[in-house]
Every structure is written in C-alpha cells, then in structure tokens.
Design an enzyme around this catalytic site. Structure first.
Site, mmCIF file in Angstrom:
data_model
loop_
_atom_site.group_PDB
_atom_site.id
_atom_site.type_symbol
_atom_site.label_atom_id
_atom_site.label_comp_id
_atom_site.label_asym_id
_atom_site.label_seq_id
_atom_site.Cartn_x
_atom_site.Cartn_y
_atom_site.Cartn_z
ATOM 1 N N ARG A 50 0.806 -1.228 0.000
ATOM 2 C CA ARG A 50 0.000 0.000 0.000
ATOM 3 C C ARG A 50 0.834 1.272 0.000
ATOM 4 O O ARG A 50 0.574 2.194 -0.785
ATOM 5 C CB ARG A 50 -0.896 0.048 1.248
ATOM 6 C CG ARG A 50 -2.154 -0.739 1.155
ATOM 7 C CD ARG A 50 -2.491 -1.321 2.511
ATOM 8 N NE ARG A 50 -1.482 -2.309 2.852
ATOM 9 C CZ ARG A 50 -1.559 -3.585 2.461
ATOM 10 N NH1 ARG A 50 -2.601 -4.013 1.826
ATOM 11 N NH2 ARG A 50 -0.589 -4.448 2.738
ATOM 12 N N LYS A 79 26.879 -3.791 -1.844
ATOM 13 C CA LYS A 79 28.352 -3.692 -1.906
ATOM 14 C C LYS A 79 28.908 -2.998 -0.674
ATOM 15 O O LYS A 79 30.104 -2.740 -0.585
ATOM 16 C CB LYS A 79 28.764 -2.903 -3.149
ATOM 17 C CG LYS A 79 28.278 -3.479 -4.449
ATOM 18 C CD LYS A 79 28.594 -2.510 -5.590
ATOM 19 C CE LYS A 79 27.742 -2.811 -6.799
ATOM 20 N NZ LYS A 79 27.658 -1.668 -7.716
ATOM 21 N N ARG A 100 11.260 3.904 3.135
ATOM 22 C CA ARG A 100 10.946 2.940 4.213
ATOM 23 C C ARG A 100 12.222 2.176 4.526
ATOM 24 O O ARG A 100 12.950 1.768 3.610
ATOM 25 C CB ARG A 100 9.852 1.962 3.793
ATOM 26 C CG ARG A 100 9.654 0.844 4.822
ATOM 27 C CD ARG A 100 8.462 -0.008 4.559
ATOM 28 N NE ARG A 100 7.216 0.700 4.869
ATOM 29 C CZ ARG A 100 6.011 0.144 4.820
ATOM 30 N NH1 ARG A 100 5.884 -1.136 4.487
ATOM 31 N NH2 ARG A 100 4.935 0.844 5.106
ATOM 32 N N HIS A 128 5.117 5.952 11.417
ATOM 33 C CA HIS A 128 4.612 5.788 10.045
ATOM 34 C C HIS A 128 3.635 6.954 9.826
ATOM 35 O O HIS A 128 2.422 6.767 9.744
ATOM 36 C CB HIS A 128 3.922 4.429 9.935
ATOM 37 C CG HIS A 128 3.623 3.969 8.541
ATOM 38 N ND1 HIS A 128 3.803 4.767 7.419
ATOM 39 C CD2 HIS A 128 3.143 2.778 8.080
ATOM 40 C CE1 HIS A 128 3.445 4.083 6.346
ATOM 41 N NE2 HIS A 128 3.039 2.876 6.717
HETATM 42 N N1 CP Z 1 -0.146 0.044 5.798
HETATM 43 C C1 CP Z 1 1.039 -0.265 5.281
HETATM 44 O O1 CP Z 1 2.082 0.327 5.635
HETATM 45 O O2 CP Z 1 1.013 -1.266 4.345
HETATM 46 P P1 CP Z 1 2.253 -1.734 3.488
HETATM 47 O O3 CP Z 1 3.235 -2.376 4.444
HETATM 48 O O4 CP Z 1 1.710 -2.700 2.475
HETATM 49 O O5 CP Z 1 2.867 -0.520 2.857
#
Ligand code: CP
Length: 303
Positions: A50, A79, A100, A128
C-alpha cells in the site's frame, strides 16, 4: 533546510488539518499535474504494498516522474554503501524522497543528510506518519469530526508503528483510548507517559469483545512477526485476536473498523461485508492524503 515528514510531530495541528483539507480537494479531482517538472524517489528497504504503490500513484497523479527501488538487494547497498551515501546520491537525482527502512531512527538520519524533503514511509517499530494522516482522513470522513472520539487500538501495540503515530496525532483532538493487547504486546511506557502528561485518558485490557460496543473507531493491527527476536514468543501471541462478524451485533452505528493492513487472522473474512468495515476504503484514502503531503512538502499550500 527543507521540511520533512519523519514523525507526526513534524506537522502542527494546523498543518495536519491542512493536509486533510488538501486531501479532500484531491479526492474530488485526483488528476492534478502540479509537479510535471519534479522527480520523486521511492526507496523501500523493506517490503510494502500500500504505502509504496499509493505514494507512486500519488506522484503520478501529480504529474511527477518516479524513480527508486523496492528491493535494496538490487542496489549498491549490497556492496556496502552506507545509508548516508545512498541518501546523498538519491537527493542529487530527485526533488523529494519517500523512504521505508527497518531501522528505527533511519528516516530522521536520512533527513539530516538529504538536501531535499524526506517522507518517512515507516522506520522499524518507530513511526509511520503518512499512514497516520490517511487514518485521520478516514476517521474524519467516517465520523464527520476528529474531536472527542473513543478509539480502541487492538493487537500489537508494542511493535505497531501505526498506533504509535496515531496516538500522538489524535492527542490534538481530545480522544479517549482503550488499548487491547496481550501482556507481551502492551503499549510502550513512553507513549502512556505522553498521554499522562497531556491528561488524555486511557485504559488497558486483554479482552477484545468487551471493548467493541462503546467505541467509535476499532483500530485493529497485525502482530508484527518481523519485529520479534524470539520466534516462540511470536508463536504464542500471533493468533491472539480474531474479530468475527458475530462480535459486531452491539456496536455504535457510527463505529468503523480500521486496519493499516496487511491483515493475517485478526479480522475474519466475514467482517468484510459488514457496514462497519472500512479498511479497504482506508487504504484507498492513502492516495489523496499522500498527494496532499507531497504537495505541502514541495511548497504548495493551497490549490
Ligand atoms: N499500511 C502499510 O504500511 O502497508 P504496506 O506495508 O503494504 O505498505
């Protein structure tokens, strides 16, 4: 210095409300090529469905071009290239970075070495914040308000970064919380201290069924297998909660079930047809909210 979104604290209450208002505008008309001269880097050191795809959809709908990777195994990280050098390179190429990474604090570090805005798309069990903004947008859409709501967070409250960010964002709006988890996965002390300092009430429980009838938002979460160091501990708690359709007979009419997804067993398939299920729409709201975040970080505050 560019402005970043690393923690939900990076946005004031006013900025949060501006994101939500911009998101509503984007939902009315999602094709807005405001940034056809921009390049957005989407760099994911950890799996995602997502977050990555909705950020990339948002960038495309804004007319930007997208570069990046969804698997660091195909990059010079293999590397031995450091995160610092990787970010310095990517910020040479792009106008904004969505990242991420499994390491807590990595996104803040990236923002300190980047010359362009960085959006934290999840750093370990820490934060997040773009998920939080789409959660707030979903809450506002379904409840008609953000103030004075009762929110029951269920599942892995120890490692679940989405509940940590959401708790802090909701603290602007006078919420009441219930934290439903097994003893091993309780909300960490730092977040409970944060609520105590702000005078925000919360209760803790291990019982899912007791906390359904008097809640506005039932926020389910997955037990985060990837964060456990002890496989036996994960096995003990992995199926601790499973919300079933027959548990939804006595609920507030406005009650909605949210989940950042992916789900494993914590929401049974028969719940999907309930009028209270909102988790797929919630994920869809991610595109508009992320369009709004990108727009604000690229310096446009109104359409
Ligand atoms: N909600 C969420 O972070 O989903 P994903 O890990 O699929 O990005």
């Amino acid at each position: 210095m560019p402005k970043h979104l690393i923690s939900i604290h990076d946005f004031s209450k006013e900025e949060i409300l501006r994101v939500l208002s911009l998101a509503a505008e984007f939902e009315k008309n999602p094709s807005r090529p405001l940034f056809s001269d921009k390049v957005i880097a989407s760099i994911f050191f950890e799996p995602s469905t997502r977050t990555r795809l909705s950020f990339e959809t948002a960038a495309n709908r804004l007319g930007a071009r997208v570069i990046g990777f969804s698997d660091a195994g195909n990059t010079s990280v293999t590397k031995g290239e450091t995160l610092k050098d990787t970010i310095k390179m990517v910020s040479n190429y792009a106008d904004l970075i969505v990242m991420r990474h499994p390491l807590e604090g990595s996104a803040r570090y990236a923002s300190e070495v980047s010359s362009v805005p960085v959006i934290n798309a999840g750093d370990g069990a820490n934060q997040h914040p773009s998920q939080t903004l789409l959660d707030l947008y979903s809450i506002l859409k379904t409840q008609g308000r953000l103030d004075n709501l009762k929110i029951n967070m269920v599942g892995d409250l120890k490692y679940g970064r989405t509940v940590h960010s959401l708790l802090q964002a909701m603290s602007h709006f006078n919420p009441t919380f219930r934290f439903t988890s097994p003893e091993e996965l309780r909300m960490p002390a730092e977040y409970k201290e944060y609520l105590n300092e702000k005078g925000i009430p919360f209760e803790e429980s291990s019982n899912l069924e007791d906390g359904i009838s008097d809640t506005d938002i039932l926020y389910m979460t997955r037990v985060q297998r990837e964060r456990f160091t002890d496989a036996i501990e994960y096995e003990r708690v992995k199926n601790i909660y499973s919300l079933q359709g027959n548990m939804l007979t006595e609920t507030r009419p406005n009650m909605k079930i949210l989940h950042p997804l992916p789900r494993i067993n914590e929401i049974a398939q028969d719940v999907d047809n309930s009028e209270h299920a909102y988790y797929f729409e919630q994920a869809g709201n991610g595109v508009y909210t992320r369009m709004a975040i990108i727009t604000m970080l690229l310096g446009v505050n109104q359409l």
